[in-house]
Design a protein around this motif. Structure first.
Motif, PDB file in Angstrom:
ATOM      1  N   LEU A  37      -6.282  -1.051   5.174  1.00  0.00           N
ATOM      2  CA  LEU A  37      -5.547  -0.215   4.227  1.00  0.00           C
ATOM      3  C   LEU A  37      -4.774   0.937   4.865  1.00  0.00           C
ATOM      4  O   LEU A  37      -3.919   1.520   4.204  1.00  0.00           O
ATOM      5  CB  LEU A  37      -6.520   0.366   3.188  1.00  0.00           C
ATOM      6  CG  LEU A  37      -7.298  -0.641   2.336  1.00  0.00           C
ATOM      7  CD1 LEU A  37      -8.216   0.091   1.370  1.00  0.00           C
ATOM      8  CD2 LEU A  37      -6.347  -1.568   1.591  1.00  0.00           C
TER       9      LEU A  37
ATOM     10  N   GLU B 219      -2.904   5.050   0.780  1.00  0.00           N
ATOM     11  CA  GLU B 219      -3.313   5.029   2.184  1.00  0.00           C
ATOM     12  C   GLU B 219      -4.070   6.304   2.543  1.00  0.00           C
ATOM     13  O   GLU B 219      -5.084   6.252   3.250  1.00  0.00           O
ATOM     14  CB  GLU B 219      -2.064   4.892   3.063  1.00  0.00           C
ATOM     15  CG  GLU B 219      -2.374   4.737   4.526  1.00  0.00           C
ATOM     16  CD  GLU B 219      -1.126   4.458   5.339  1.00  0.00           C
ATOM     17  OE1 GLU B 219      -1.152   4.722   6.559  1.00  0.00           O
ATOM     18  OE2 GLU B 219      -0.132   3.983   4.758  1.00  0.00           O
TER      19      GLU B 219
ATOM     20  N   MET C 169       0.848  -1.187   0.000  1.00  0.00           N
ATOM     21  CA  MET C 169       0.000   0.000   0.000  1.00  0.00           C
ATOM     22  C   MET C 169       0.888   1.243   0.000  1.00  0.00           C
ATOM     23  O   MET C 169       1.660   1.471   0.927  1.00  0.00           O
ATOM     24  CB  MET C 169      -0.907  -0.011   1.221  1.00  0.00           C
ATOM     25  CG  MET C 169      -1.700   1.276   1.428  1.00  0.00           C
ATOM     26  SD  MET C 169      -2.897   1.605   0.109  1.00  0.00           S
ATOM     27  CE  MET C 169      -4.026   0.227   0.331  1.00  0.00           C
TER      28      MET C 169
END
Length: 412
Positions: free
Chosen positions: A183, A6, A1
């Motif tokens: 996430l 993010e 990520m």
């Protein structure tokens, strides 16, 4: 990520939570109307969520620092999801139980919203996104979410009924918790190696900072006053003007839509050009444009076109106010105080909302519509004159533009 993804996930989770909340703001009172038939109880249940929200926004962040901001956000969203399911599926518990459940939702939402906003700064810095651009984009998307939430909420109540509409809100909270847990890895708060700070001392530290930072405190008081007048306008002044002058509720949507459209255009313009502007002067002018003109035109004109144009211009003005406060709250307080300062700031800024409707109704009852509008306009002129005078005074001694390397701090 990647850091940028993010940041997108964090902002998206916050906006999704806001969208669900806008749906429930309509659906829960409608459920109360269906189950009790009492318009008075509709207002009571709406207030039951607002007050705990304001209190937890200010009082919750010191506890969130100890628990961890990311963890607090996840717990708040999961708790809100469960409580909203209970609201939807257990109307037989009675009105008292409903008030308790809604108050608990407001409490969790206040903490969860403030925590996500604190997490914006480290996520933006990691992604290389300037804070002024983030706050401006977020403010525009938040206003768009508010507009969509009202429309979507009304349609869901019509199509599915209030119970299923509330369950949709519960689902948005659950999705938010999933997004943050899967996430978003970056968090802030008390370092793991530091000793826990007493709650009272932590809260006092945030209050002490706000008392000392006169610029931030002035901005908060101005925004609280603007929120009070905006809510009075939406709840009382504009509906009464439309009823008296136009005699048709269709004009209500036109006037409110003009303000929303102006604010969206203002967000686009400020996102594009805001970094080149002197922030103290921009905030002061935006606040002055957003309040008094829209009140004065309602008091002095019966022409819908004139009212719509002035209201549209006021919407452009309001678009610069919240982003500039947001970037000041991110840049000025020390990192260890930021969560509690942002929490207290949110509570103070929103404090004008519940007062607005009450004072708007009382002022019209006591004075009449036109005198009430003129009185409210005079009040906002006085409030917004303070930062405007300070900005103009500083303009005589400082350069008109703030360099991009200056971190964009507003002069006091």
């Amino acid at each position: 990520m990647t850091p940028r993804r993010e940041l997108v996930a964090l902002v998206g989770a916050d906006l999704l939570s806001n969208l669900g909340s806008r749906i429930s703001i309509l659906a829960i009172p409608w459920l109360v109307l269906e189950t009790t038939g009492s318009p008075a109880k509709m207002g009571v249940v709406a207030a039951a969520e607002t007050l705990p929200y304001l209190l937890s926004s200010g009082l919750g962040p010191p506890l969130a620092d100890r628990i961890g901001l990311r963890r607090t956000s996840i717990f708040a969203d999961l708790g809100s999801a469960g409580l909203m399911v209970a609201v939807a599926l257990t109307p037989w518990l009675g009105f008292g139980a409903l008030l308790v459940l809604v108050a608990l939702v407001g409490t969790l939402r206040g903490v969860g919203d403030r925590v996500k906003h604190v997490m914006f700064r480290p996520a933006a810095e990691a992604a290389g996104v300037r804070l002024i651009r983030l706050t401006s984009i977020y403010d525009g998307l938040s206003r768009l979410t508010t507009l969509l939430g009202a429309s979507v909420g009304g349609l869901l109540i019509w199509w599915l009924g209030p119970t299923l509409a509330i369950l949709v809100d519960a689902a948005t909270f659950a999705v938010c918790a999933l997004l943050i847990s899967s996430l978003v890895r970056r968090s802030t708060g008390r370092p793991a190696s530091s000793a826990p700070e007493r709650y009272s001392r932590a809260l006092a530290g945030g209050l002490r900072y706000l008392r000392q930072d006169r610029m931030v405190l002035t901005m908060l008081l101005v925004i609280s006053a603007l929120n009070m007048v905006v809510n009075a306008s939406i709840a009382v002044y504009i509906p009464l003007w439309v009823a008296d002058v136009l005699g048709s509720p269709a004009g209500l949507g036109v006037v409110l839509g003009a303000f929303a459209a102006g604010s969206l255009l203002g967000n686009v313009l400020f996102t594009s050009f805001g970094s080149r502007l002197r922030r103290d002067l921009t905030f002061a002018v935006g606040a002055a444009v957003s309040g008094p003109p829209r009140l004065l035109v309602l008091a002095l004109s019966d022409d819908l076109v004139v009212v719509v144009l002035v209201t549209f211009a006021s919407g452009i003005g309001i678009a610069v106010v919240n982003p500039l406060l947001g970037v000041a709250l991110y840049e000025r307080p020390p990192a260890e105080l930021q969560s509690r300062v942002i929490g207290l700031a949110g509570a103070l800024a929103f404090a004008g909302l519940p007062l607005g409707a009450l004072l708007g109704g009382a002022s019209v009852t006591t004075l009449g519509l036109e005198p009430a509008l003129l009185t409210a306009a005079l009040f906002i002129v006085i409030v917004t004159a303070v930062p405007l005078a300070a900005a103009l005074r500083a303009t005589r001694t400082e350069a008109p533009l703030v360099r991009a390397s200056d971190r964009g701090r507003i002069s006091t």
